[in-house]
Enzyme design. Structure first.
Site, PDB file in Angstrom:
ATOM      1  N   HIS A 163      -3.268 -33.712   3.996  1.00  0.00           N
ATOM      2  CA  HIS A 163      -3.181 -35.657   3.245  1.00  0.00           C
ATOM      3  C   HIS A 163      -4.166 -35.674   1.831  1.00  0.00           C
ATOM      4  CE1 HIS A 163      -3.775 -40.122   1.705  1.00  0.00           C
ATOM      5  NE2 HIS A 163      -2.169 -39.927   1.697  1.00  0.00           N
ATOM      6  N   SER A 167      18.526 -39.845 -13.149  1.00  0.00           N
ATOM      7  CA  SER A 167      17.090 -39.397 -13.264  1.00  0.00           C
ATOM      8  C   SER A 167      16.992 -38.688 -12.192  1.00  0.00           C
ATOM      9  CB  SER A 167      16.376 -40.461 -13.496  1.00  0.00           C
ATOM     10  OG  SER A 167      14.572 -39.829 -13.268  1.00  0.00           O
ATOM     11  N   LYS A 174       0.843  -0.552   0.379  1.00  0.00           N
ATOM     12  CA  LYS A 174       0.007  -0.144  -0.152  1.00  0.00           C
ATOM     13  C   LYS A 174       0.304   1.589  -0.026  1.00  0.00           C
ATOM     14  CE  LYS A 174      -3.990  -0.487   2.584  1.00  0.00           C
ATOM     15  NZ  LYS A 174      -4.013  -0.218   3.389  1.00  0.00           N
ATOM     16  N   MET A 184      -5.175  -7.307   8.539  1.00  0.00           N
ATOM     17  CA  MET A 184      -4.741  -6.544   9.988  1.00  0.00           C
ATOM     18  C   MET A 184      -5.699  -5.356  10.355  1.00  0.00           C
ATOM     19  SD  MET A 184      -1.342  -7.285   8.980  1.00  0.00           S
ATOM     20  CE  MET A 184      -0.759  -6.452   7.411  1.00  0.00           C
ATOM     21  N   ARG A 199       7.194 -47.075 -14.555  1.00  0.00           N
ATOM     22  CA  ARG A 199       6.908 -47.768 -13.605  1.00  0.00           C
ATOM     23  C   ARG A 199       6.666 -49.718 -13.777  1.00  0.00           C
ATOM     24  NH1 ARG A 199       4.429 -43.434 -11.322  1.00  0.00           N
ATOM     25  NH2 ARG A 199       5.487 -42.682  -9.703  1.00  0.00           N
ATOM     26  N   ARG A 231      -3.657  -0.839  -6.715  1.00  0.00           N
ATOM     27  CA  ARG A 231      -2.530  -2.257  -6.680  1.00  0.00           C
ATOM     28  C   ARG A 231      -3.409  -2.225  -7.705  1.00  0.00           C
ATOM     29  NH1 ARG A 231      -5.642  -4.916  -1.572  1.00  0.00           N
ATOM     30  NH2 ARG A 231      -7.064  -5.063  -2.649  1.00  0.00           N
ATOM     31  N   CYS A 290      11.728 -36.874 -11.688  1.00  0.00           N
ATOM     32  CA  CYS A 290      10.731 -37.783 -12.105  1.00  0.00           C
ATOM     33  C   CYS A 290       9.864 -37.931 -10.965  1.00  0.00           C
ATOM     34  CB  CYS A 290      11.416 -39.427 -12.574  1.00  0.00           C
ATOM     35  SG  CYS A 290      12.113 -40.768 -11.137  1.00  0.00           S
ATOM     36  N   ARG A 292      -3.086   3.556   8.851  1.00  0.00           N
ATOM     37  CA  ARG A 292      -3.669   2.041   8.155  1.00  0.00           C
ATOM     38  C   ARG A 292      -2.153   1.272   7.392  1.00  0.00           C
ATOM     39  NH1 ARG A 292      -4.838   4.669   2.491  1.00  0.00           N
ATOM     40  NH2 ARG A 292      -5.834   3.453   2.363  1.00  0.00           N
ATOM     41  N   TYR A 325      15.458 -32.198 -18.003  1.00  0.00           N
ATOM     42  CA  TYR A 325      14.192 -32.497 -18.418  1.00  0.00           C
ATOM     43  C   TYR A 325      12.978 -32.659 -16.970  1.00  0.00           C
ATOM     44  CZ  TYR A 325      14.006 -37.254 -18.322  1.00  0.00           C
ATOM     45  OH  TYR A 325      15.002 -38.622 -17.772  1.00  0.00           O
ATOM     46  N   GLY A 345      -8.129  -7.940   4.748  1.00  0.00           N
ATOM     47  CA  GLY A 345      -9.311  -7.836   5.524  1.00  0.00           C
ATOM     48  C   GLY A 345      -8.259  -9.000   7.295  1.00  0.00           C
ATOM     49  N   THR A 348      12.636 -37.650  -6.972  1.00  0.00           N
ATOM     50  CA  THR A 348      12.649 -36.373  -5.635  1.00  0.00           C
ATOM     51  C   THR A 348      12.036 -36.849  -4.194  1.00  0.00           C
ATOM     52  OG1 THR A 348      11.740 -35.141  -6.934  1.00  0.00           O
ATOM     53  CG2 THR A 348      13.503 -34.470  -7.112  1.00  0.00           C
ATOM     54  N   ASN A 349      10.879 -37.958  -5.095  1.00  0.00           N
ATOM     55  CA  ASN A 349      10.609 -38.383  -3.719  1.00  0.00           C
ATOM     56  C   ASN A 349      11.111 -38.917  -2.756  1.00  0.00           C
ATOM     57  OD1 ASN A 349       8.527 -36.824  -4.768  1.00  0.00           O
ATOM     58  ND2 ASN A 349       7.084 -39.410  -5.811  1.00  0.00           N
ATOM     59  N   ASP A 350      11.101 -40.009  -3.354  1.00  0.00           N
ATOM     60  CA  ASP A 350      12.710 -40.644  -2.432  1.00  0.00           C
ATOM     61  C   ASP A 350      13.631 -40.171  -2.132  1.00  0.00           C
ATOM     62  OD1 ASP A 350      11.734 -43.588  -1.399  1.00  0.00           O
ATOM     63  OD2 ASP A 350      12.063 -44.499  -3.646  1.00  0.00           O
TER      64      ASP A 350
HETATM   65  P1  ADP Z   1      -7.495  -2.109   3.576  1.00  0.00           P
HETATM   66  O1  ADP Z   1      -6.214  -2.506   3.513  1.00  0.00           O
HETATM   67  O2  ADP Z   1      -8.228  -3.018   4.206  1.00  0.00           O
HETATM   68  O3  ADP Z   1      -8.181  -1.584   2.300  1.00  0.00           O
HETATM   69  P2  ADP Z   1      -7.231   0.952   4.081  1.00  0.00           P
HETATM   70  O4  ADP Z   1      -5.604   0.770   4.788  1.00  0.00           O
HETATM   71  O5  ADP Z   1      -7.303   0.700   2.742  1.00  0.00           O
HETATM   72  O6  ADP Z   1      -7.279  -1.182   4.764  1.00  0.00           O
HETATM   73  O7  ADP Z   1      -8.881   1.526   4.307  1.00  0.00           O
HETATM   74  C1  ADP Z   1     -10.037   1.168   4.524  1.00  0.00           C
HETATM   75  C2  ADP Z   1     -10.204   1.885   4.602  1.00  0.00           C
HETATM   76  O8  ADP Z   1     -10.602   3.600   4.516  1.00  0.00           O
HETATM   77  C3  ADP Z   1     -11.146   2.407   3.089  1.00  0.00           C
HETATM   78  O9  ADP Z   1     -11.379   1.778   2.605  1.00  0.00           O
HETATM   79  C4  ADP Z   1     -10.043   3.615   2.388  1.00  0.00           C
HETATM   80  O10 ADP Z   1     -10.532   4.251   1.639  1.00  0.00           O
HETATM   81  C5  ADP Z   1     -10.339   4.425   4.030  1.00  0.00           C
HETATM   82  N1  ADP Z   1      -9.782   5.393   4.015  1.00  0.00           N
HETATM   83  C6  ADP Z   1      -8.196   5.314   4.455  1.00  0.00           C
HETATM   84  N2  ADP Z   1      -7.368   6.908   4.292  1.00  0.00           N
HETATM   85  C7  ADP Z   1      -8.516   7.065   4.548  1.00  0.00           C
HETATM   86  C8  ADP Z   1      -8.294   8.914   3.884  1.00  0.00           C
HETATM   87  N3  ADP Z   1      -6.725   9.390   4.644  1.00  0.00           N
HETATM   88  N4  ADP Z   1      -8.726   9.206   3.917  1.00  0.00           N
HETATM   89  C9  ADP Z   1     -10.076   8.590   3.991  1.00  0.00           C
HETATM   90  N5  ADP Z   1     -10.446   7.610   3.936  1.00  0.00           N
HETATM   91  C10 ADP Z   1      -9.299   6.548   3.428  1.00  0.00           C
HETATM   92 MG    MG Z   2      12.130 -44.497  -5.958  1.00  0.00          MG
HETATM   93 MG    MG Z   3      -7.542  -0.552   1.456  1.00  0.00          MG
END
Ligand code: ADP
Ligand code: MG
Ligand code: MG
Length: 909
Positions: free
Chosen positions: A451, A790, A22, A102, A581, A335, A858, A91, A878, A100, A793-795
């Site tokens: 498993h 060859s 970010k 952190m 085999r 991003r 293999c 943030r 290969y 979601g 890598t399993n064994d």
């Molecule tokens: P996440 O990584 O969960 O998207 P963000 O850091 O982007 O969390 O922030 C959560 C929300 O808060 C986002 O929807 C973002 O638009 C809003 N937000 C973050 N910083 C600001 C800011 N400086 N002004 C207004 N809204 C903000």
């Molecule tokens: Mg073997």
């Molecule tokens: Mg965000």
């Protein structure tokens, strides 16, 4: 002095390690001149320091002060000011996006005084108190660890009291009351009043974001996504802008092109009069982004322009968060956007066609895993479905079948022509026979690396794991889900991609990409018909796979034991067989021959058994080599311990004991007794490390000879028909050069003899598996007798770690994932540090004597993307993988070539 804090203008997008994704992208947008609210980033270095010592480094506070003043100067407002206060967002943002997982705290800087100032400054009293209420709520939850229900319950109670439908209907007085209640909750729960000092709020929020790196859900997410635990998160502190300042304001998210189809266009959601988190929370229905054009044409035009610039700049699909404050557009995040597997392929080729990226770059942007997803059959989305439960999609695909709970039933029902889904609480290696015949596997426990999941992926079969709503009762042969009971024999359907479990049949359709791979473009196009989007997808896959084939240096072979498998793999582009085999050729009806070999009184007796086996073996090889005409075909001489061909010791003991008790006699009883004696005699404590592979061949003269003769005679026969068979004879489990020498001497004699009789020269390559550490370390000696290596890598993984796979995976791998010894099973992805070093040593040492030595892999790793990159980077010739994984291996081998040296860190600590 370490620099821990960076103004946005000091960073750029390549600094994700330091500034988090970010922060690095915010910096990039600032550098591009896009409208970003000013701010700064506290680096992941600071976080790692915090995680180590439990304290935010003192330098961080000082540097925050410097940057904070910088922001205040840029904006012309002060934090805590009683006239025009500056508010901040705090943030989280790690190197890899962890949606979601952190925390973020908005509106930092509000208190009993600044809320008044904000009222005057914004001219909107309701807005000011609503912002204050949000701050206490987020701060209470995130920083002070207070149960968030306490806040939402208080809010709901107030709404009910005044008859408000939604938050929007609450007036100033209500909000002021709520703020009072919230402050009481904070004081009661945390033992201290809500901090009024803005800087105190800021410092605590920063620390809370650092701390949130190690929450349970963040850890779980990282483990699933294979994100290392020691990266830490950065913290972004930024001036707040407000989308909730009336109808001329709002907030939204958008994509520069459709993340599902890849088409460019206007994709996104907009919510007028709202703050960022309201969009995700789904409090009110959002508008389509296109509606913004009507509401605020100027901001809309600016946004479209920013989108275009970002896409051109990143040369990829971007997702964007933005806010409009009273007609002013602010960019809050961007991003490179996540996308479906289908979109990944389409976007990549579209960007090539728009001349934004090269074909090589396009290849970097699609993965073997994504291709794999496109190969599985799909549930017909239009079909009627009855959802029972949702687990984890562990191995993609769509499977429908009768519920079975054990191997015996799985096999019996399959033989009777039914499709079955093997349902277990969790699976273990003993369930393998059932899994092999089942259409899919469903478990109530276990995760993506359990498993069942690992095995199912290896076999290319559909699996849903960890569906913990299901109470699987194997003794009672039933599954309970709430009130409902599902019995053995009932039909269920499982979606290995979404993890959904349905009751009853759901019809499936072949994926068009699969049709393309197995039958070619024309067949695929016929299936696709008028569906433009799918046509584009198949064409995109074709273009990228063809490019991968042109670029890759690694050849891709397949592991196949039968003509049928070989045929399938050839259709998918396999360029040879890396491992045939031969043991299955001694099972079933032929088992008696092995019994005879073991029971033989003398050499003549034994030879008689071999003589009968010879034509059968020859026919096996004729079939295989016909299918693989002209392509290298590595045939491994028999490998497993002999007892695997004999009856189970307990079963047979019981049978003999019963017969004796009943006083039965006759040739069958005598034979059983004889076999039992042999079974006892061949019984081993640790068969994996016992009499198997080359050791077996040397102990039972004639066994390897039989196989080598069969190969030689098959070659003569096929050459006579004008074909070009290319077998390579491979000796398993070699640890010493002398072992290989002995087999080679025998083999050369047989080849010479068969050749002489037929009047041809048989100069077949003879090589060995490298699957013991000693073999890798003495490769420069072994190579004297080997025409190729060859790597098994399993064994090699088992013998390097001293792991018995069948035991360790179920017994303690889960603990090893939890405590970080392993991030992924070394049987799934090559352990590059350990096993990889041995592979590298084997290649190096072998080539130090024979520079042109051909080397391959293999083990199952031959079909694993990350491992394929390692094998490319270490100059193997290969990889060989299951027929199903061949297209994936082709794509990844191409990617490895264009991404040379950029492969990942490996799977183990
Ligand atoms: P996440 O990584 O969960 O998207 P963000 O850091 O982007 O969390 O922030 C959560 C929300 O808060 C986002 O929807 C973002 O638009 C809003 N937000 C973050 N910083 C600001 C800011 N400086 N002004 C207004 N809204 C903000
Ligand atoms: Mg073997
Ligand atoms: Mg965000």
């Amino acid at each position: 002095m370490t620099q821990y804090v960076y103004m946005f203008s000091e960073g750029n997008r390549d600094q994700k390690d330091l500034l988090g994704g970010k922060g690095a992208n915010l910096a990039e947008m600032v550098n591009m001149g896009l409208p970003v609210p000013p701010g700064f980033t506290i680096s992941t270095d600071a976080c790692r320091e915090y995680l180590k010592t439990g304290e935010v480094p003192a330098q961080v506070r000082v540097q925050v002060t410097r940057c904070l003043r910088g922001v205040e100067d840029q904006i012309g407002r002060r934090v805590g000011s009683k006239d025009e206060p500056l508010l901040l967002s705090v943030r989280s943002g790690a190197k890899f996006s962890m949606p979601g997982m952190m925390e973020t705290v908005l509106n930092v800087g509000l208190n009993d005084q600044t809320v008044q100032a904000l009222t005057r400054f914004s001219g909107d009293e309701r807005f000011a108190w609503d912002s204050y209420r949000r701050l206490i709520q987020m701060f209470g939850k995130t920083v002070l660890d207070i149960d968030s229900d306490l806040f939402s319950d208080a809010l709901d109670a107030r709404k009910e009291l005044v008859g408000a439908q939604s938050d929007i209907d609450l007036g100033v007085l209500d909000l002021q009351r709520i703020v009072e209640e919230y402050k009481q909750i904070v004081e009661r729960e945390s033992g201290a009043p809500f901090p009024q000092d803005p800087r105190e709020q800021l410092d605590q929020a920063i620390e809370a974001v650092f701390k949130s790196w190690n929450t349970e859900r963040a850890r779980i997410y990282r483990r699933r996504e294979r994100i290392p635990d020691d990266l830490g998160t950065a913290v972004n502190v930024q001036a707040m802008v407000f989308g909730n300042l009336g109808e001329g304001s709002g907030t939204g998210v958008c994509f520069t092109r459709d993340p599902a189809s890849g088409h460019s266009g206007v994709y996104g959601d907009y919510l007028p009069n709202a703050q960022g988190e309201d969009v995700v929370a789904g409090i009110r229905n959002t508008l389509a982004l296109a509606d913004l054009e009507r509401l605020d044409p100027t901001s809309y035009r600016q946004l479209r322009q920013a989108m275009r610039r970002l896409e051109t700049h990143y040369r990829d699909l971007c997702d964007i968060e933005f806010t409009i404050e009273r007609g002013h557009l602010w960019m809050l995040q961007t991003r490179v956007g996540k996308r479906t597997a289908a979109a990944a392929f389409r976007v990549a080729t579209q960007l090539v066609d728009e001349q934004l990226i090269t074909m090589d770059e396009a290849l970097e942007r699609v993965t073997g895993d994504q291709l794999n997803q496109l190969l599985f059959p799909q549930f017909d989305k239009d079909a009627e479905r009855d959802l029972l439960a949702v687990g984890m999609g562990a191995s993609p695909g769509a499977a429908v079948g009768e519920v079975v709970f054990d191997n015996a039933t799985a096999i019996a029902r399959t033989e009777a022509g039914a499709d079955v889904i093997l349902v277990r609480r969790e699976t273990s290696p003993e369930d393998l026979p059932g899994m092999v015949v089942a259409a899919g596997v469903l478990t109530a426990r276990g995760g993506k690396t359990s498993h069942a999941a690992v095995v199912a992926r290896g076999m290319g079969m559909c699996a849903v794991v960890g569906a913990d709503e299901l109470a699987v009762d194997v003794p009672k042969q039933e599954i309970r889900v709430g009130e409902r009971v599902i019995n053995a024999g009932d039909v269920i359907a499982i979606d290995g991609k979404t993890g959904e479990v349905f009751l009853g049949d759901v019809s499936v359709v072949d994926s068009p990409v699969m049709t393309y791979i197995a039958e070619g473009m024309d067949a695929a196009m016929e299936q696709v018909g008028q569906d433009e989007e799918v046509r584009e997808l198949v064409e995109a896959v074709d273009r990228l796979l063809t490019h991968a084939d042109n670029r890759r240096r690694l050849r891709v072979r397949t592991n196949a034991d039968t003509g049928e498998d070989a045929q399938r793999a050839r259709a998918r582009g396999a360029e040879g067989i890396g491992l045939c085999r031969t043991e299955h050729q001694f099972l079933g009806e032929r088992r008696v021959f092995i019994e005879r070999v073991i029971l033989a009184k003398d050499d003549a007796d034994r030879q008689a058994a071999f003589d009968e086996l010879l034509p059968l073996q020859r026919a096996d090889f004729v079939e295989l080599l016909t299918v693989m005409d002209g392509l290298p075909t590595t045939i491994r001489l028999i490998d497993p311990p002999l007892h695997e061909f004999l009856p189970n010791i307990t079963d047979l003991s019981v049978k003999v004991a019963l017969a004796e008790e009943r006083g039965e006699s006759g040739p069958e009883v005598d034979r059983d007794r004889e076999v039992l004696e042999a079974v006892r005699a061949t019984h081993e404590q640790n068969p994996m490390l016992g009499l198997r592979g080359v050791r077996l061949g040397l102990k039972f003269p004639g066994l390897f000879a039989l196989q080598i003769r069969a190969i030689a005679e098959a070659v003569v026969e096929l050459r006579g028909k004008g074909l070009d068979p290319q077998p390579e004879i491979m000796v398993p489990l070699v640890g010493s050069v002398r072992e290989l020498e002995l087999v080679r001497e025998e083999a050369e004699a047989i080849l010479a003899e068969v050749g002489k009789d037929a009047g041809v020269t048989l100069d077949l390559p003879i090589g060995c598996m490298i699957e013991l550490p000693r073999a890798a370390m003495t490769a420069h000696r072994i190579v004297r007798s080997a025409d190729f290596f060859s790597f098994g890598t399993n064994d090699l993984t088992q013998t390097t770690w001293g792991f018995s796979r069948d035991d360790v995976e179920t017994e303690f791998f889960t603990d090893y994932y939890n405590n970080g010894v392993l991030t992924i099973s070394p049987f799934e992805t090559l352990d590059q540090f350990g096993v990889g070093s041995l592979v590298d040593a084997g290649v190096q040492r072998g080539r130090s004597v024979k520079p042109e030595l051909k080397t391959g892999v293999c083990g199952e790793h031959g079909g694993d993307p990350e491992s394929i990159h390692f094998f490319h980077d270490h100059a193997l010739d290969y990889v060989s993988c299951s027929p199903f994984r061949v297209p994936v291996a082709r794509l990844e081998a191409g990617r490895a070539a264009v991404m040379e040296g950029k492969s990942g860190p490996g799977a183990s600590a």
